[in-house]
Design an enzyme around this catalytic site. Structure first.
Site, PDB file in Angstrom:
ATOM      1  N   LYS A 116       5.005  49.229  34.612  1.00  0.00           N
ATOM      2  CA  LYS A 116       4.212  49.449  33.396  1.00  0.00           C
ATOM      3  C   LYS A 116       5.061  49.892  32.203  1.00  0.00           C
ATOM      4  O   LYS A 116       4.729  49.557  31.060  1.00  0.00           O
ATOM      5  CB  LYS A 116       3.093  50.460  33.675  1.00  0.00           C
ATOM      6  CG  LYS A 116       2.180  50.068  34.846  1.00  0.00           C
ATOM      7  CD  LYS A 116       1.545  48.695  34.673  1.00  0.00           C
ATOM      8  CE  LYS A 116       0.940  48.169  35.965  1.00  0.00           C
ATOM      9  NZ  LYS A 116       0.523  46.759  35.876  1.00  0.00           N
ATOM     10  N   ASN A 290      -2.223  41.801  33.122  1.00  0.00           N
ATOM     11  CA  ASN A 290      -2.561  41.325  34.466  1.00  0.00           C
ATOM     12  C   ASN A 290      -2.162  39.869  34.585  1.00  0.00           C
ATOM     13  O   ASN A 290      -2.547  39.046  33.763  1.00  0.00           O
ATOM     14  CB  ASN A 290      -4.050  41.468  34.727  1.00  0.00           C
ATOM     15  CG  ASN A 290      -4.499  42.909  34.599  1.00  0.00           C
ATOM     16  OD1 ASN A 290      -3.819  43.817  35.044  1.00  0.00           O
ATOM     17  ND2 ASN A 290      -5.619  43.122  33.951  1.00  0.00           N
ATOM     18  N   ARG A 292      -2.970  37.438  36.660  1.00  0.00           N
ATOM     19  CA  ARG A 292      -3.843  36.743  37.618  1.00  0.00           C
ATOM     20  C   ARG A 292      -5.137  36.337  36.927  1.00  0.00           C
ATOM     21  O   ARG A 292      -5.391  36.748  35.794  1.00  0.00           O
ATOM     22  CB  ARG A 292      -4.218  37.706  38.757  1.00  0.00           C
ATOM     23  CG  ARG A 292      -4.940  38.936  38.229  1.00  0.00           C
ATOM     24  CD  ARG A 292      -5.594  39.788  39.280  1.00  0.00           C
ATOM     25  NE  ARG A 292      -6.501  40.762  38.700  1.00  0.00           N
ATOM     26  CZ  ARG A 292      -6.152  41.942  38.210  1.00  0.00           C
ATOM     27  NH1 ARG A 292      -4.897  42.318  38.213  1.00  0.00           N
ATOM     28  NH2 ARG A 292      -7.060  42.760  37.702  1.00  0.00           N
TER      29      ARG A 292
END
Ligand code: MV4
Length: 447
Positions: A116, A290, A292
């Site tokens: 992150k 993200n 995905r």
């Protein structure tokens, strides 16, 4: 286009992918655990391979078994869905190394966004707004104190390997900082096997707004507008909608451009989501990316008019995506129907569904793998359906959702349906007057 793909997932997302594949004439291979023998993804796929016992790590998370199933059935590509192995860089790498197309980004991309602090620095370098804070992880306490004093309290400590709200702590005053950093590092080491933490200015009562982006392998990156995801409980989303009731055309243009710039700077390909915090002054900051397809992709599909699963397959097979900007039309809301008891602190409620009625009609979509007589196994997440309502505006979508929820029947297990019925009738929700803390004070039993 691929002739046959393997779906390395279960539940509604496996079914969702099968539906698009059937439409496209792509054959499907389902994999399933012993707990999912009677699942609809097994029934509706062209072939199905049992990959092991119920626990995830022995089935849906077991890479060698999934790769073996792909070999045995002659699949050309592997779709990971969401959860399980969808953001596992090693899995993406092994798929490719074994001769299968991974329907998602390459391992380097997954890894870069999985850290992150690194993701934040990457976005910052691309010119995407980020929250003020430490540059990368905290390496010594004196630097951390200097950063915190400069940006001012309260600050938030986040684990680099965390994400989705895991491993965060808020620090209100300088006197607590050193102790809190140490605790955060110890916890992060235990939870993620990585003690790295970083500091940010704490944004009070933000909204969670995310941009759906899509890249192809020919250098094009586009965005498909935002999703409002502020209705969450303990970092679990319960409702998502598009567009956001507070995002103006100006915010959308700026946030969309920032998301595209960030994704394009790393050469992103496939479906992705850039999450932002939106503060009370309508300033927005990158939070996480993200790599995905997400649970809530359906609300974007309804307002954009694109099948995002079809587009994932198209891009993975080397296809190009349209560059022209997409217009949002109407309003879509998704309610997550979980087998959880809202009367008992949303405790999971697995078991047999003794009776089931799916709502329908104009502007209603139900993505679900359950049916009357289906047993919800206790091993996996508790989401059993996504009810999506769309209309020409937000009020119409809410009223349509209220009506659909009122006719939906799930008996035998407790669900989040009563919670959503109350939410649709709540004035603050209907007015769009909420933030990420809304559910801390919302009492569904009194609506
Ligand atoms: C924050 C924040 C306030 N300030 N960062 C929670 C999930 C994780 N992805 C980041 N999160 C937050 N980061 C700063 N600098 C508040 C949250 C937060 C939150 C964010 C999105 C949705 C729900 C949330 C609930 C509590 C805290």
């Amino acid at each position: 286009m691929f002739k046959k793909i393997l779906i390395a997932n279960r539940g509604e997302i496996a079914l969702r992918i099968i539906r698009t594949c059937r439409e496209m004439g792509v054959k499907t291979v389902a994999v399933y655990s012993e707990a999912d023998k009677h699942s609809l993804h097994v029934r509706f796929a062209d072939e199905a391979v049992c990959i092991g016992p119920p626990p995830g790590r022995e089935s849906y998370l077991n890479i060698p078994r999934i790769i073996s199933a792909a070999y045995l059935t002659g699949a050309e590509a592997i779709h990971p869905g969401y959860g399980f192995l969808a953001e596992n860089a090693e899995f993406s790498d092994i798929c490719t190394a074994s001769g299968f197309v991974f329907i998602g980004p390459d391992p380097a991309m997954i890894e870069a966004m999985g850290d992150k602090a690194r993701a934040k620095e990457t976005m910052k370098a691309a010119g995407v707004p980020v929250v003020m804070g430490s540059e990368g992880i905290i390496t010594n306490i004196e630097d951390a104190k200097a950063v915190a004093n400069e940006i001012g309290f309260p600050v938030i400590i986040k684990a680099v390997a965390g994400g989705g709200g895991r491993g965060m702590r808020i620090v209100h005053e300088a006197a607590d900082l050193e102790q809190q950093i140490q605790t955060a590092q110890t916890e992060a080491l235990t939870a993620f096997n990585n003690a790295g933490v970083y500091i940010e200015k704490y944004i009070d009562r933000p909204r969670h707004i995310e941009i759906q982006i899509f890249g192809d392998n020919h250098g094009t990156v586009v965005h498909y507008g935002e999703r409002e995801c502020s209705i969450q409980r303990r970092h679990q989303k319960l409702l998502e909608e598009s567009p956001s009731p507070v995002v103006t055309e100006a915010i959308r243009t700026a946030m969309g451009a920032a998301a595209v710039k960030g994704a394009a700077s790393v050469g992103y390909s496939g479906a992705g989501t850039i999450e932002f915090l939106l503060d009370k002054d309508s300033k927005f900051y990158f939070m996480e990316m993200n790599t995905r397809i997400q649970v809530e992709h359906c609300v974007t599909e309804q307002v954009i008019g694109i099948d995002l699963i079809r587009q994932q397959l198209h891009v993975a097979a080397g296809g190009k995506i349209a560059k022209k900007p997409q217009r949002l039309e109407g309003h879509a809301i998704e309610c997550r129907i979980n087998a959880e008891d809202p009367m008992k602190d949303f405790r999971p409620s697995p078991g047999v569904i003794t009776s089931f009625h799916a709502p329908g009609g104009y502007g209603v979509r139900l993505d679900s793998h359950v049916y009357s007589g289906y047993t919800i196994p206790p091993y996996y997440d508790s989401m059993i359906a996504k009810l999506i309502a769309f209309g020409s505006n937000r009020e119409e979508a809410i009223d349509r959702m209220r009506s659909a929820l009122d006719e939906m029947i799930v008996e035998g297990v407790a669900t989040t349906i009563p919670f959503h019925r109350a939410l649709m009738r709540d004035k603050r929700f209907r007015d769009g007057d909420f933030d990420t803390h809304f559910l801390e004070t919302f009492d569904w039993k009194t609506v």
